[in-house]
Design a protein around this motif. Structure first.
Motif, PDB file in Angstrom:
ATOM      1  N   SER A 341       0.833  -1.212   0.000  1.00 51.97           N
ATOM      2  CA  SER A 341       0.000   0.000   0.000  1.00 51.97           C
ATOM      3  C   SER A 341       0.861   1.253   0.000  1.00 51.97           C
ATOM      4  O   SER A 341       0.586   2.219  -0.718  1.00 51.97           O
ATOM      5  CB  SER A 341      -0.916  -0.012   1.230  1.00 51.97           C
ATOM      6  OG  SER A 341      -1.676   1.183   1.299  1.00 51.97           O
ATOM      7  N   GLY A 342       1.924   1.239   0.797  1.00 55.23           N
ATOM      8  CA  GLY A 342       2.802   2.394   0.857  1.00 55.23           C
ATOM      9  C   GLY A 342       3.527   2.653  -0.449  1.00 55.23           C
ATOM     10  O   GLY A 342       3.845   3.801  -0.777  1.00 55.23           O
ATOM     11  N   LEU A 343       3.796   1.586  -1.210  1.00 54.44           N
ATOM     12  CA  LEU A 343       4.470   1.744  -2.502  1.00 54.44           C
ATOM     13  C   LEU A 343       3.497   1.992  -3.647  1.00 54.44           C
ATOM     14  O   LEU A 343       3.918   2.239  -4.776  1.00 54.44           O
ATOM     15  CB  LEU A 343       5.294   0.478  -2.807  1.00 54.44           C
ATOM     16  CG  LEU A 343       6.482   0.198  -1.882  1.00 54.44           C
ATOM     17  CD1 LEU A 343       7.108  -1.152  -2.226  1.00 54.44           C
ATOM     18  CD2 LEU A 343       7.533   1.310  -2.001  1.00 54.44           C
ATOM     19  N   GLY A 344       2.179   1.874  -3.347  1.00 53.68           N
ATOM     20  CA  GLY A 344       1.177   2.115  -4.380  1.00 53.68           C
ATOM     21  C   GLY A 344       1.051   0.978  -5.370  1.00 53.68           C
ATOM     22  O   GLY A 344       0.718   1.187  -6.542  1.00 53.68           O
ATOM     23  N   ILE A 345       1.307  -0.263  -4.917  1.00 54.73           N
ATOM     24  CA  ILE A 345       1.175  -1.420  -5.794  1.00 54.73           C
ATOM     25  C   ILE A 345       0.219  -2.423  -5.162  1.00 54.73           C
ATOM     26  O   ILE A 345      -0.035  -2.389  -3.950  1.00 54.73           O
ATOM     27  CB  ILE A 345       2.532  -2.111  -6.069  1.00 54.73           C
ATOM     28  CG1 ILE A 345       3.167  -2.597  -4.757  1.00 54.73           C
ATOM     29  CG2 ILE A 345       3.467  -1.165  -6.795  1.00 54.73           C
ATOM     30  CD1 ILE A 345       4.458  -3.371  -4.958  1.00 54.73           C
ATOM     31  N   ALA A 346      -0.349  -3.315  -5.975  1.00 53.20           N
ATOM     32  CA  ALA A 346      -1.284  -4.317  -5.476  1.00 53.20           C
ATOM     33  C   ALA A 346      -0.540  -5.372  -4.665  1.00 53.20           C
ATOM     34  O   ALA A 346       0.642  -5.638  -4.892  1.00 53.20           O
ATOM     35  CB  ALA A 346      -2.011  -4.979  -6.648  1.00 53.20           C
ATOM     36  N   SER A 347      -1.232  -5.989  -3.738  1.00 52.78           N
ATOM     37  CA  SER A 347      -0.627  -7.023  -2.899  1.00 52.78           C
ATOM     38  C   SER A 347      -0.140  -8.193  -3.743  1.00 52.78           C
ATOM     39  O   SER A 347       0.915  -8.777  -3.476  1.00 52.78           O
ATOM     40  CB  SER A 347      -1.628  -7.515  -1.860  1.00 52.78           C
ATOM     41  OG  SER A 347      -1.965  -6.476  -0.952  1.00 52.78           O
ATOM     42  N   ALA A 348      -0.917  -8.541  -4.770  1.00 52.02           N
ATOM     43  CA  ALA A 348      -0.511  -9.647  -5.648  1.00 52.02           C
ATOM     44  C   ALA A 348       0.791  -9.317  -6.366  1.00 52.02           C
ATOM     45  O   ALA A 348       1.670 -10.178  -6.520  1.00 52.02           O
ATOM     46  CB  ALA A 348      -1.613  -9.945  -6.657  1.00 52.02           C
ATOM     47  N   THR A 349       0.911  -8.063  -6.820  1.00 58.79           N
ATOM     48  CA  THR A 349       2.151  -7.629  -7.473  1.00 58.79           C
ATOM     49  C   THR A 349       3.317  -7.696  -6.505  1.00 58.79           C
ATOM     50  O   THR A 349       4.419  -8.129  -6.852  1.00 58.79           O
ATOM     51  CB  THR A 349       1.995  -6.196  -8.000  1.00 58.79           C
ATOM     52  OG1 THR A 349       0.915  -6.148  -8.933  1.00 58.79           O
ATOM     53  CG2 THR A 349       3.272  -5.712  -8.678  1.00 58.79           C
ATOM     54  N   ALA A 350       3.076  -7.279  -5.266  1.00 60.72           N
ATOM     55  CA  ALA A 350       4.124  -7.305  -4.251  1.00 60.72           C
ATOM     56  C   ALA A 350       4.584  -8.733  -3.963  1.00 60.72           C
ATOM     57  O   ALA A 350       5.782  -8.992  -3.818  1.00 60.72           O
ATOM     58  CB  ALA A 350       3.633  -6.647  -2.960  1.00 60.72           C
ATOM     59  N   ARG A 351       3.618  -9.677  -3.900  1.00 62.30           N
ATOM     60  CA  ARG A 351       3.983 -11.071  -3.638  1.00 62.30           C
ATOM     61  C   ARG A 351       4.822 -11.644  -4.779  1.00 62.30           C
ATOM     62  O   ARG A 351       5.812 -12.352  -4.541  1.00 62.30           O
ATOM     63  CB  ARG A 351       2.722 -11.909  -3.425  1.00 62.30           C
ATOM     64  CG  ARG A 351       2.083 -11.726  -2.049  1.00 62.30           C
ATOM     65  CD  ARG A 351       1.025 -12.788  -1.788  1.00 62.30           C
ATOM     66  NE  ARG A 351      -0.131 -12.634  -2.673  1.00 62.30           N
ATOM     67  CZ  ARG A 351      -1.182 -11.878  -2.407  1.00 62.30           C
ATOM     68  NH1 ARG A 351      -1.224 -11.192  -1.268  1.00 62.30           N
ATOM     69  NH2 ARG A 351      -2.189 -11.792  -3.247  1.00 62.30           N
ATOM     70  N   THR A 352       4.444 -11.347  -6.012  1.00 61.05           N
ATOM     71  CA  THR A 352       5.205 -11.825  -7.172  1.00 61.05           C
ATOM     72  C   THR A 352       6.609 -11.232  -7.169  1.00 61.05           C
ATOM     73  O   THR A 352       7.605 -11.931  -7.405  1.00 61.05           O
ATOM     74  CB  THR A 352       4.491 -11.440  -8.480  1.00 61.05           C
ATOM     75  OG1 THR A 352       3.188 -12.032  -8.491  1.00 61.05           O
ATOM     76  CG2 THR A 352       5.283 -11.914  -9.696  1.00 61.05           C
ATOM     77  N   ARG A 353       6.672  -9.939  -6.884  1.00 58.86           N
ATOM     78  CA  ARG A 353       7.964  -9.259  -6.852  1.00 58.86           C
ATOM     79  C   ARG A 353       8.833  -9.802  -5.716  1.00 58.86           C
ATOM     80  O   ARG A 353      10.052  -9.936  -5.856  1.00 58.86           O
ATOM     81  CB  ARG A 353       7.728  -7.756  -6.690  1.00 58.86           C
ATOM     82  CG  ARG A 353       8.933  -6.877  -6.974  1.00 58.86           C
ATOM     83  CD  ARG A 353       8.524  -5.412  -6.961  1.00 58.86           C
ATOM     84  NE  ARG A 353       7.685  -5.077  -8.112  1.00 58.86           N
ATOM     85  CZ  ARG A 353       7.138  -3.881  -8.310  1.00 58.86           C
ATOM     86  NH1 ARG A 353       7.322  -2.915  -7.415  1.00 58.86           N
ATOM     87  NH2 ARG A 353       6.398  -3.656  -9.385  1.00 58.86           N
ATOM     88  N   LEU A 354       8.197 -10.125  -4.602  1.00 61.92           N
ATOM     89  CA  LEU A 354       8.935 -10.613  -3.435  1.00 61.92           C
ATOM     90  C   LEU A 354       9.589 -11.969  -3.733  1.00 61.92           C
ATOM     91  O   LEU A 354      10.706 -12.233  -3.284  1.00 61.92           O
ATOM     92  CB  LEU A 354       8.001 -10.726  -2.236  1.00 61.92           C
ATOM     93  CG  LEU A 354       8.649 -11.080  -0.895  1.00 61.92           C
ATOM     94  CD1 LEU A 354       9.672 -10.031  -0.499  1.00 61.92           C
ATOM     95  CD2 LEU A 354       7.568 -11.207   0.189  1.00 61.92           C
TER      96      LEU A 354
END
Length: 411
Positions: A341-354
Motif C-alpha cells: 500500500s505504501g508503494l502504491g502497488i497491489a498485494s498480488a504484485t508485491a507477492r510476485t515481486r517478493l
C-alpha cells in the motif's frame, strides 16, 4: 612404430590438457581446448554448450568452426529442436559422460528432423559427439563436437581420447564454476563497499595505494584531507600525515598472532580543523601484510539512507528498482500488505515481486530478507552528521595517539 604412435597420442593428450588449464581464470578459458579437441578428432565444428534445465535454453559460451550468426541461430531458434539435447538431460547423466550421436539416433532418422533440415544440413554436419563436464539439477555443460557424413561416425580411438580427457574436463568445469562464484561474490562485495559512506583505502605491503571506494575517490578529488603522491596515500595536514604514517607503521608491525589491533588518528583539513576519524587495520597477521585505512568524515556523504540502501541492493543482488524499493520498505514495515500500500502497488504484485527478490538475494523467506537488508543498512552506515566529540571518546573505543602540531585533538 607402435611406440611412436603411443608417444604421439600421449603428447597430444598432454597438449590438450595443458591448453585446458592454461587460461582457466580467463573469459575465453575453453576456446583453445575446444579448438584442439576439434582438430584432434577431425571435427569441422564444435561448441561448449550450457543447457539451463529450468528454462530449457542452450547457450554457447564458446564455439569453433562456425560463424557467430550460426551460433546465435542455434541459441535462439534451433536448440529446442535438437534431438541430441535430450540425451544431455537424462536422469542418469553424470560428469565425464561420453555421448555419440549415432548411439542416440541413426543418421537416417536424424535427416528426417527439422534440426537437420534447417540447421545441421547447412553446416554440412551429420555426426556428433559430446563430453559432459558439468551436471547438476540446474544445468548441464558439455563439449559438443560435429563433423560431416564424409568424415563418418567418431571412431573408437577418438572416443578413447575423449574418455582420457573426461576427468580433466570435468575438473576444469568444476574449478571454473567455483571461480565464477567467487567472482560474483567479489562483484557484490565491491558494489557494497562502493556505497559505503565510510572512506576505504587499501594499501599493499609496501604502503602503496592499490584500491579505493567511491567515497574515498571523492575525498581525494576534493583535496581537503588526503592526497596521493608517488603512489602513496598522504594526509594534507602535517599533523595528520605524521599520525597516519605512524598508524600505518604500527599496523604493519603488529604481532603475527592474534587479532591485529586497529590504530586510529584524527584527520584534519589544510587549516588544521578536524574533518574525520580514521583507523588503520592490518588485513592478516603474516609477512608484509596489506593494510586498510578507514575514514569516517564528520560530514557524511550526501543522499538519504533509503536512496543509498536501494542503490546498494540493486548493485549487490541485481534487483530492479521496484524490487529494491520493496525490499527496503519491507525491512521497515515487516508487513507485506502495508508495504504494498505504501508503494502504491497491489498485494498480488508485491507477492510476485517478493518471490523474485528471494531468489536473487538467496533467502527463503521474509525473515531472511529483512535480516539481509538490515545487515546491509548497518554496513552502509548513517548519513547524518557524526557527534562533534572528535577525540574518540564515547563514539569509539580506539585510542588516539597524542596530536603532533596543529590543533589539539580535544576541541
Amino acid at each position: 612404430m607402435g611406440l611412436d604412435k603411443s608417444n604421439k597420442a600421449n603428447n597430444e593428450l598432454d597438449g590438450l590438457i595443458g591448453a585446458l588449464y592454461a587460461d582457466l581464470d580467463g573469459p575465453e578459458w575453453s576456446d583453445a581446448f575446444l579448438a584442439g579437441v576439434c582438430r584432434a578428432t577431425h571435427s569441422s565444428a564444435g561448441a561448449f554448450v550450457v543447457t539451463d534445465l529450468t528454462l530449457q535454453r542452450d547457450a554457447l559460451p564458446s564455439f569453433y568452426g562456425a560463424e557467430t550468426v550460426s551460433a546465435l541461430a542455434y541459441e535462439r531458434r534451433y536448440a529446442g529442436h535438437n534431438p541430441w539435447r535430450a540425451a544431455r538431460a537424462v536422469a542418469h547423466r553424470h560428469d565425464g559422460m561420453i555421448l555419440s550421436s549415432d548411439d542416440i539416433m541413426p543418421v537416417s532418422e536424424l535427416k528426417q528432423t527439422v534440426f537437420y533440415r534447417d540447421f545441421l544440413h547447412h553446416l554440412g554436419v551429420a555426426h556428433g559427439a559430446g563430453l559432459i563436464g558439468l551436471s547438476d539439477a540446474r544445468a548441464v555443460g558439455s563439449l559438443t563436437l560435429l563433423r560431416s557424413s564424409q568424415a563418418g561416425p567418431y571412431t573408437t580411438e577418438e572416443l578413447r581420447l575423449l574418455r582420457s580427457l573426461a576427468p580433466h574436463w570435468s575438473n576444469a568445469c568444476a574449478l571454473r564454476q567455483r571461480f565464477d562464484a567467487l567472482s560474483d561474490q567479489h562483484r557484490r562485495l565491491t558494489a557494497v563497499v562502493d556505497h559505503l559512506a565510510l572512506l576505504v583505502f587499501l594499501l599493499d605491503g609496501e604502503g602503496r595505494l592499490v584500491r579505493t571506494n567511491v567515497a574515498a575517490d571523492r575525498c581525494l578529488s576534493s583535496g581537503l584531507g588526503l592526497k596521493v603522491w608517488r603512489g602513496r596515500l598522504m594526509a594534507v595536514h602535517p599533523a595528520s600525515e605524521v599520525a597516519m604514517a605512524g598508524a600505518v607503521l604500527a599496523a604493519s608491525a603488529a604481532p603475527r598472532m592474534g587479532a591485529p589491533p586497529a590504530h586510529a588518528f584524527l584527520l584534519r583539513d589544510p587549516a588544521g580543523g578536524p574533518i574525520g576519524h580514521a583507523a588503520v587495520h592490518r588485513l592478516h597477521p603474516g609477512g608484509a601484510a596489506p593494510v586498510v585505512v578507514f575514514v569516517r568524515l564528520l560530514e557524511a556523504a550526501a543522499g538519504s539512507t533509503s536512496d543509498r540502501l536501494r542503490d546498494a541492493l540493486r548493485d549487490a543482488y541485481g534487483l530492479t528498482s521496484g524490487e529494491a524499493a520493496l525490499a527496503e520498505a519491507l525491512a521497515k514495515r515487516h508487513d507485506l500488505t502495508r508495504t504494498a500500500s505504501g508503494l502504491g502497488i497491489a498485494s498480488a504484485t508485491a507477492r510476485t515481486r517478493l518471490k523474485a527478490v528471494f531468489d536473487k538475494v538467496g533467502v527463503e523467506n521474509q525473515t531472511g530478507l529483512v535480516a539481509a537488508v538490515l545487515a546491509l543498512r548497518e554496513v552502509l552506515g548513517p548519513v547524518s552528521t557524526l557527534p562533534s566529540a572528535i577525540d574518540g571518546r564515547g563514539a569509539t573505543q580506539l585510542k588516539y595517539g597524542a596530536p603532533v602540531g596543529g590543533r589539539s585533538g580535544n576541541t
